[in-house]
Structure formats: structure tokens, C-alpha cells
Scaffold this active site. Sequence first.
Site, short mmCIF file in Angstrom:
data_model
loop_
_atom_site.label_atom_id
_atom_site.label_comp_id
_atom_site.label_asym_id
_atom_site.label_seq_id
_atom_site.Cartn_x
_atom_site.Cartn_y
_atom_site.Cartn_z
N GLU A 47 40.71 -36.37 11.75
CA GLU A 47 41.18 -37.38 12.70
C GLU A 47 42.59 -37.80 12.24
O GLU A 47 42.76 -38.18 11.08
CB GLU A 47 40.25 -38.58 12.71
CG GLU A 47 38.83 -38.25 13.16
CD GLU A 47 37.91 -39.46 13.04
OE1 GLU A 47 38.14 -40.44 13.76
OE2 GLU A 47 36.98 -39.42 12.20
N ARG A 274 29.66 -34.62 0.21
CA ARG A 274 31.08 -34.99 0.17
C ARG A 274 31.50 -35.23 -1.28
O ARG A 274 30.65 -35.38 -2.17
CB ARG A 274 31.33 -36.25 1.00
CG ARG A 274 30.58 -37.48 0.51
CD ARG A 274 31.04 -38.72 1.26
NE ARG A 274 32.43 -39.04 0.95
CZ ARG A 274 33.16 -39.91 1.64
NH1 ARG A 274 32.65 -40.51 2.70
NH2 ARG A 274 34.40 -40.16 1.29
N LYS A 284 38.73 -43.23 4.09
CA LYS A 284 40.02 -43.42 4.76
C LYS A 284 40.22 -44.88 5.15
O LYS A 284 41.33 -45.41 5.10
CB LYS A 284 40.12 -42.51 5.97
CG LYS A 284 41.54 -42.40 6.53
CD LYS A 284 41.59 -41.53 7.78
CE LYS A 284 41.28 -40.09 7.50
NZ LYS A 284 41.41 -39.25 8.71
#
Length: 575
Positions: A47, A274, A284
Amino acid sequence: MANPTTNESSSNARPDDGPGNFIEDIVKDDLSAGKHGGRVVTRFPPEPNGYLHVGHAKSICLNFGISALSPSGVCNLRFDDTNPLGEDTEFVESIKHDIRWLGFDWADREYYASDYFEKLYDFAERLIREGKAYVDSQTDEQIKEGRGSFHKPGVDSPFRDRPADESLDLLRRMREGEFEDGAHVLRAKIDMRSTDVKMRDPLMYRIRRAPHHRTGTKWCIYPMYDFAHGLSDAIEGVTHSLCSLEFQNHRALYDWFVNAIGFDDPPRQIEFARLNLGYTVLSKRWLQQLVREKHVTGWDDPRMPTLAGMRRRGFSAAAIRSFCTRIGVARNDQQVDIALLEHAVRSDLDPRTPRVMAVLRPLKVVIENFPEGAAEVFDAPLHPTDASFGSRKVELRREVYIEHDDFMENAPKQFFRLKPGGEVRLRYACILKCENVIKDDAGNVVELRCSWDEASRGGNPADGRKIKGTIHWVSAATAMDAEVRLYDRLFSAEDPTDVPEGESFTRGLNPDSLVTLRGAKLEPHLAASQPGRQVQFERLGYFTEDVNDSKPGAQVWNRTISLKDGWAKIAGKLG
């Protein structure tokens, strides 16, 4: 619906071969079975609302590496730009730059979810006509309340049985900008009693009057991420959608949308752990907060775990890829010791960086028995084991600088550096003895008066004497001034998120994550400014000339990493 033909004009070479993993095994089995027509198409779908961090590097290496399992395999770069708030062309360009810097190329396979806005909208109308979606006119609060929770079943919206024609009319008017933000949303009609809360009539579209970085003001309704993401994979013909574990509970929803539209060869989603790295954060949202609240100087602050910050600090792409290979791909989340990343950085820097001397906190030394105006010149290797680096000249004069920390007035017995009446070896030069200590009115040591053993010139012991301590130095007459920034771990605790309820993670920021030293003294060998070059300051660590702030006559050096390698000891114990 058939998948589009994939551009297979180029293939991705795996940059760092490492041990296999469970995802490789799955893809190899699919290839052997002829699934997906023998194709392997992966994608990296960021994104564009921030800079990439080291956790993204793991996903990049994995996706491009998996695509290379097939000679015709490809990896798409797709920007999931469905939320115009916070998305920006700056982030798009930084992401592309970081991926290329990391060593990967997506050729002409650069896509955007916004490329599919018209197609996704057509899908939405189709689902309404088929009785699989409806426009809901409840408020956000009412929708949230009606969805229930894990312990509480959902409740049907009063608009759930709205006629298809009415929902179509409202959706078209939403698109035309007739309604204010929040007046209506489009929801999928799935199952409000599902044990999976995400399947309780999830949102597909919302009104949002915000300009988009690519489409401008063309749209005032935008697809929700969960609606667009899986369908974008299917539109592109992705065969294996590799996601981190937090998307595991999205899989059923992605599959529902893809199956409802009717793709012939839907993607297979596979989840992996992750990256969780100690002494930093890889969310983020939290990185955005650090930048927004100015706890750091920006996305490329060398303390940040962003690829831009790591690059500016002096971490190489090869070191990061090596780290990603070493940690592997796991099924379950785990905390990775940051010492493993630091070990990868040191292992990369050690064989390729020249050695020079620098004094960061200078203490002046006057060698009283050294002739005024005289100089002794010695050869010093630029690398201890690789002769191809060559050598440089170091010049000993009457006045030199040593590290303040290399002198102690009231030294314990095990202190083998300089002390009153004690001797130490100046690296490459001679044996030095401290004869007298000069202090200012406040009692601070400001200068040492010493003598040198002329017979020890060249750094060889005189008369067979054993000197336990060796220190670095620079000549006062030829040293150049520089600013040195000592970077350390961003947080004091290994898990910065472990804070009392109601308190911010920023309370754990390490106050010593940046120490700026002005007036450091460097060898004249470094006089010509070359931003981005890397050296080892002997005994101190690896340093990189800052690419943003360093200028001729005003050099700035960032400490990439210290010399101490705790992971090497750990790795040794583990075998």
C-alpha cells in the site's frame, strides 16, 4: 472467467539461495501436478502510504524467490492503492526505488488496484443484481454494533433485503457524488450469523471525497481493501498469493469474492510468519507516528527500520538479503534477535571496507621529546587481510589526538590503555609513555604530556618489551574535522510494544539512539568527500559518509554498526 495471459518475457533469478521452506515445497508440488497450467505468478502488493521496512524485504525476497522456481515464473509489483487518504506518489516512487535497490526487477509488470477501479465497480453491480450485495444506509456505529463480536452473533441490517434495483440506483448515485461521506455503504450479503466475524456482510465500497494520487477526483467511492485485494490477484492471474499470518482470517472472504465472480483458476493463498524484530517496530502505523510526531527526522532516518533508513545508515542490499535468507520462512510468528541482522551487516562490511583511524572524542597529546617540525611517516594497510586494498601513509608529529576514553587518570590494574606513568602502543607508530597530565581550572583533563620511545618507531616493540595496550590516534597538524553520528537501537526494550495499557509505545524510545559528536578528528586519507562511501574506523566500528548532509569541508559520518558482534558468539554456541 478466464485468467489473462501473463507476460513471461523475463524471469527472476534467485539472488541468495538458501534452505528450502514449506512454501517452496507447496509450489514445487503444484508444478509437479501441473496446477495453474504449470505457471507460477506471485506478487508483492504494498500500500503506497509509507516507506518499505525490513519486514517488507522478507516478503519481497520470498515472492521474487518463489516465482523463480519456474523458468517462466514472474512476480508482479502491484500497489494496493484503494484508500486515497495517506497515499502519495512519493511513496510509490520510494517503494520502486527500494525494490530495485534490493536487487529485484518486475520488468513491465507494474500494476495498481486503481487500474481495476472500473472493473471492480462492474463486479459490485453484478453482485447486487445476483442478490449477493446491497447498499446499507445505517451509520458506521450502527453497522459496527450490528456486526456483533466473537461472542455475540450479528444482526441483519434493516436494509439487507433492499431490492436490487434500489441498491443499484443508490450505488450509481453514490458514484456520481450525490451523497455525503458515510451516508451509504455497499455490503456483501453473506452470513450475519457466521462464526467468522469477517463474513458478516463485509463492506465493499464507501463514499470518500478525497483525491487519489492516480485517478484524481474521478472517483468519490472507493473499494475496501478486502474486496479489492483478492480480486486484483485473480485479475492478474496470480497463482500463489503469499501473505503474512495476519491475513489468514481474511482468506475465506477473499475466496468468497473470487468465487462469487467466477474466476476459472483462482489464486491459492498461503500464509507465513511476518518478521518481528527486537528493539524496533515494524508496524507502518507506528512508523508513521514516529515520523509525524518528529521522534525521528523522517522515513530515511538511519535509526528507522525502513529500507531507506538502513541504506542511509550503511546497510547493504546484500546484507539484508542474507538476513532474510538466514531467518527463513516459518509458519508461526516468532521474535527474531536483532543481533542476527547486525551479524549479517558486519559479515558484509568486514571484507569490503578499508580501515582508517579516527578520533571521536579527541584528547590532545604533546610528545615532548619529539623534535619540533619533524614527522615520522609509516605505512599502514587499508585492510588487515586483503593486500589488494593497498596501504596509506600515517604521519606521526609532535602533537597528536587520542580518544579521551583511552586515558584514565586513576586507572584500575586491568586498564591497559594510557594512564599516568603508563605505556601504550600508538598503532603503526611507536610506544608512548604518559609523563604529565594537564588540567583546566575545573579539574578536567585537557592535555597529556608524553614521551615516545624512538627505538619503537614503526610500531615494533623496543628491546623486546611487551606492551599490552594499543590505541589509535591522528596527528593534530593533518587531521580533518568532521561530524560523527553514533546510531544505536531505536528502542531500549526488546519488545517496544510491551507498555502499560493507555501508554504510547514511544515511551520506550532509546534516548541514546543518536549521539552527535562535532569536532571529531579523521585521518587526511578521508579528506575528499565521497557521500555513501564506507570505512572501518579502527577499534570503533563501521561508518558511512552521510548521503544527505555530508559536504566538502563539512563531512558527516554515520556509524553503521559497532565492531562488537554478539551474534557471532551465539552462532558459535549453536554450531
